[in-house]
Design a protein around this motif. Structure first.
Motif, PDB file in Angstrom:
ATOM      1  N   ASP A  55       0.642  -1.181  -0.012  1.00  0.00           N
ATOM      2  CA  ASP A  55       0.024   0.132   0.070  1.00  0.00           C
ATOM      3  C   ASP A  55       0.748   1.233   0.061  1.00  0.00           C
ATOM      4  OD1 ASP A  55      -2.567   1.233  -0.126  1.00  0.00           O
ATOM      5  OD2 ASP A  55      -2.489   1.546   1.997  1.00  0.00           O
ATOM      6  N   PRO A  56       1.786   1.344  -1.039  1.00  0.00           N
ATOM      7  CA  PRO A  56       2.557   2.736  -1.205  1.00  0.00           C
ATOM      8  C   PRO A  56       1.530   3.891  -1.450  1.00  0.00           C
ATOM      9  CG  PRO A  56       2.939   1.544  -2.981  1.00  0.00           C
ATOM     10  CD  PRO A  56       2.028   0.766  -2.128  1.00  0.00           C
ATOM     11  N   PRO A  57       1.843   5.079  -1.508  1.00  0.00           N
ATOM     12  CA  PRO A  57       0.952   6.172  -1.950  1.00  0.00           C
ATOM     13  C   PRO A  57       0.798   6.576  -3.285  1.00  0.00           C
ATOM     14  CG  PRO A  57       2.871   7.071  -0.977  1.00  0.00           C
ATOM     15  CD  PRO A  57       2.877   5.613  -0.862  1.00  0.00           C
ATOM     16  N   TYR A  58       1.041   5.471  -4.053  1.00  0.00           N
ATOM     17  CA  TYR A  58       0.717   5.354  -5.604  1.00  0.00           C
ATOM     18  C   TYR A  58       0.607   3.976  -6.054  1.00  0.00           C
ATOM     19  CZ  TYR A  58       5.441   3.595  -4.685  1.00  0.00           C
ATOM     20  OH  TYR A  58       6.558   3.065  -4.237  1.00  0.00           O
ATOM     21  N   ARG A  59      -0.076   3.949  -7.392  1.00  0.00           N
ATOM     22  CA  ARG A  59       0.030   2.790  -8.226  1.00  0.00           C
ATOM     23  C   ARG A  59       0.803   2.838  -9.267  1.00  0.00           C
ATOM     24  NH1 ARG A  59      -1.057   1.733  -3.821  1.00  0.00           N
ATOM     25  NH2 ARG A  59      -2.791   0.512  -2.933  1.00  0.00           N
ATOM     26  N   THR A  60       1.653   2.050  -9.712  1.00  0.00           N
ATOM     27  CA  THR A  60       2.302   1.794 -10.923  1.00  0.00           C
ATOM     28  C   THR A  60       1.848   1.407 -12.074  1.00  0.00           C
ATOM     29  OG1 THR A  60       4.067   1.681  -9.391  1.00  0.00           O
ATOM     30  CG2 THR A  60       4.814   1.202 -11.716  1.00  0.00           C
ATOM     31  N   THR A  61       1.856   2.110 -13.247  1.00  0.00           N
ATOM     32  CA  THR A  61       1.280   1.661 -14.414  1.00  0.00           C
ATOM     33  C   THR A  61       2.202   0.902 -15.357  1.00  0.00           C
ATOM     34  OG1 THR A  61       1.897   3.682 -15.650  1.00  0.00           O
ATOM     35  CG2 THR A  61      -0.502   3.527 -14.353  1.00  0.00           C
ATOM     36  N   ALA A  62       1.878   0.025 -16.404  1.00  0.00           N
ATOM     37  CA  ALA A  62       2.689  -0.544 -17.215  1.00  0.00           C
ATOM     38  C   ALA A  62       3.496   0.317 -17.962  1.00  0.00           C
ATOM     39  CB  ALA A  62       1.729  -1.193 -18.199  1.00  0.00           C
ATOM     40  N   ALA A  63       2.969   1.597 -18.315  1.00  0.00           N
ATOM     41  CA  ALA A  63       3.784   2.607 -19.034  1.00  0.00           C
ATOM     42  C   ALA A  63       5.039   3.336 -18.262  1.00  0.00           C
ATOM     43  CB  ALA A  63       2.816   3.878 -19.510  1.00  0.00           C
ATOM     44  N   GLU A  64       4.494   3.572 -17.047  1.00  0.00           N
ATOM     45  CA  GLU A  64       5.656   3.610 -15.908  1.00  0.00           C
ATOM     46  C   GLU A  64       6.730   2.686 -15.643  1.00  0.00           C
ATOM     47  OE1 GLU A  64       3.379   6.605 -12.999  1.00  0.00           O
ATOM     48  OE2 GLU A  64       2.976   4.396 -12.586  1.00  0.00           O
ATOM     49  N   LEU A  65       6.337   1.376 -15.751  1.00  0.00           N
ATOM     50  CA  LEU A  65       7.203   0.408 -15.690  1.00  0.00           C
ATOM     51  C   LEU A  65       8.087   0.175 -16.908  1.00  0.00           C
ATOM     52  CD1 LEU A  65       5.059  -2.569 -14.162  1.00  0.00           C
ATOM     53  CD2 LEU A  65       6.973  -1.515 -12.844  1.00  0.00           C
ATOM     54  N   SER A  66       7.704   0.410 -18.028  1.00  0.00           N
ATOM     55  CA  SER A  66       8.323   0.510 -19.123  1.00  0.00           C
ATOM     56  C   SER A  66       9.202   1.391 -19.292  1.00  0.00           C
ATOM     57  CB  SER A  66       7.426   0.611 -20.497  1.00  0.00           C
ATOM     58  OG  SER A  66       8.019   0.591 -21.621  1.00  0.00           O
ATOM     59  N   GLU A  67       8.898   2.695 -18.736  1.00  0.00           N
ATOM     60  CA  GLU A  67       9.968   3.840 -18.963  1.00  0.00           C
ATOM     61  C   GLU A  67      10.777   3.463 -17.738  1.00  0.00           C
ATOM     62  OE1 GLU A  67       8.878   8.296 -19.370  1.00  0.00           O
ATOM     63  OE2 GLU A  67       8.774   7.728 -17.332  1.00  0.00           O
ATOM     64  N   THR A  68      10.722   2.909 -16.675  1.00  0.00           N
ATOM     65  CA  THR A  68      11.779   2.916 -15.590  1.00  0.00           C
ATOM     66  C   THR A  68      12.743   1.677 -15.918  1.00  0.00           C
ATOM     67  OG1 THR A  68      10.114   3.350 -13.841  1.00  0.00           O
ATOM     68  CG2 THR A  68      11.944   2.192 -13.116  1.00  0.00           C
ATOM     69  N   LEU A  69      12.266   0.586 -16.645  1.00  0.00           N
ATOM     70  CA  LEU A  69      13.065  -0.314 -16.899  1.00  0.00           C
ATOM     71  C   LEU A  69      13.684  -0.573 -18.368  1.00  0.00           C
ATOM     72  CD1 LEU A  69      10.732  -3.157 -15.111  1.00  0.00           C
ATOM     73  CD2 LEU A  69      13.115  -2.339 -14.174  1.00  0.00           C
ATOM     74  N   PHE A  70      12.988   0.028 -19.161  1.00  0.00           N
ATOM     75  CA  PHE A  70      13.542  -0.385 -20.654  1.00  0.00           C
ATOM     76  C   PHE A  70      13.577   0.734 -21.647  1.00  0.00           C
ATOM     77  CE2 PHE A  70      10.203  -3.897 -19.303  1.00  0.00           C
ATOM     78  CZ  PHE A  70      11.416  -4.827 -19.091  1.00  0.00           C
ATOM     79  N   GLU A  71      13.145   2.029 -21.205  1.00  0.00           N
ATOM     80  CA  GLU A  71      13.424   3.305 -22.083  1.00  0.00           C
ATOM     81  C   GLU A  71      14.655   4.183 -21.582  1.00  0.00           C
ATOM     82  OE1 GLU A  71       9.510   5.099 -22.511  1.00  0.00           O
ATOM     83  OE2 GLU A  71       8.609   3.038 -22.530  1.00  0.00           O
ATOM     84  N   GLY A  72      15.285   4.687 -22.633  1.00  0.00           N
ATOM     85  CA  GLY A  72      16.337   5.523 -22.312  1.00  0.00           C
ATOM     86  C   GLY A  72      17.844   4.928 -22.544  1.00  0.00           C
TER      87      GLY A  72
END
Length: 247
Positions: A55-72
């Motif tokens: 229960d963190p104060p946010y929920r992570t979307t697939a788009a955010e996971l993609s950006e965090t792990l695979f983009e850049g």
């Protein structure tokens, strides 16, 4: 004049990187391998299961996971991520490591990941954390910077399992942050008028780069702050805000 005992330690002596960041041994039918973009749907389900319990104060979307792990440009999921795959193809745990490209005064390796609530207290978290710290030491050594170094992660309130895992591995709290939230059902007051030539404007794509530069100037002497590159700045801007700014 220095003696061998008082001579500064070299980067490799400080970091002590292992030759190989060894993946956990296969067990219970689990396959350990790096993450790929094809794993996004399964990874989103794993992260959602973790967030329902932690229960963190946010929920992570697939788009955010993609950006965090695979983009850049600074991403290398083939070397810097790991996941445990069950026989049915579901992901039961994952970990990632990243050294931020803009760090100057201190080079930091950040860890992230999670274990499905149904598979906790089975040693998976310890095995991932061991791999992460080994990989982080390698990455800090590869950075080749004669600066202070740090292996770090973030723990939100409620993540007691994660906090206990880190404490058991020798990690300790260094700083605390407070997130402020507001009931979005309440009316938004009009901005207070500012004296002089200052005005309050919506965040737009056209202003984004100027805001990044101003942020770096404002936080130049702030404890633990490092410059934001365009890549890391984009990651810190919510996807919904960026979408609104560019529409």
């Amino acid at each position: 004049m220095t003696t061998p005992e008082s001579a500064p330690r070299t980067l490799l002596e400080r970091v002590s990187p292992p030759e190989v960041a060894q993946r956990p041994a296969a067990r219970d039918g689990l396959e350990w391998r790096p993450l790929s973009a094809a794993d996004l749907p399964a990874l989103e389900r794993l992260v959602a299961a973790c967030e329902r319990i932690d229960d963190p104060p946010y929920r992570t979307t697939a788009a955010e996971l993609s950006e965090t792990l695979f983009e850049g440009e600074s991403r290398d999921p083939g070397r810097n991520t790991i996941t445990a795959v069950a026989p049915d193809g579901s992901l039961v745990a994952y970990g990632r490591v990243r050294v931020l490209p803009g760090d100057e005064g201190m080079v930091r390796a950040f860890l992230g990941g999670g274990v499905h609530p149904d598979r906790r207290r089975q040693g998976l978290g310890r095995e991932i954390l061991r791999w992460q710290t080994d990989r982080a030491r390698q990455m800090l050594a590869d950075a080749g910077r004669d600066t202070p170094l740090r292996i770090a992660t973030y723990v939100d309130d409620g993540m007691t399992d994660h906090a206990q895992l880190l404490a058991g591995a020798g990690f300790a709290p260094l700083r605390y942050y407070t997130d402020m939230r507001r009931d979005l059902a309440l009316p938004v007051p009009a901005p207070t008028a500012l004296e002089g030539s200052l005005v309050v404007e919506p965040w737009t794509a056209e202003l984004d780069e100027s805001i990044r530069v101003a942020h770096n100037e404002a936080f130049a002497d702030h404890w633990g702050s490092e410059p934001q590159t365009p890549e890391t700045w984009r990651e810190g801007t919510p996807t919904s805000l960026r979408s609104g700014a560019s529409s």
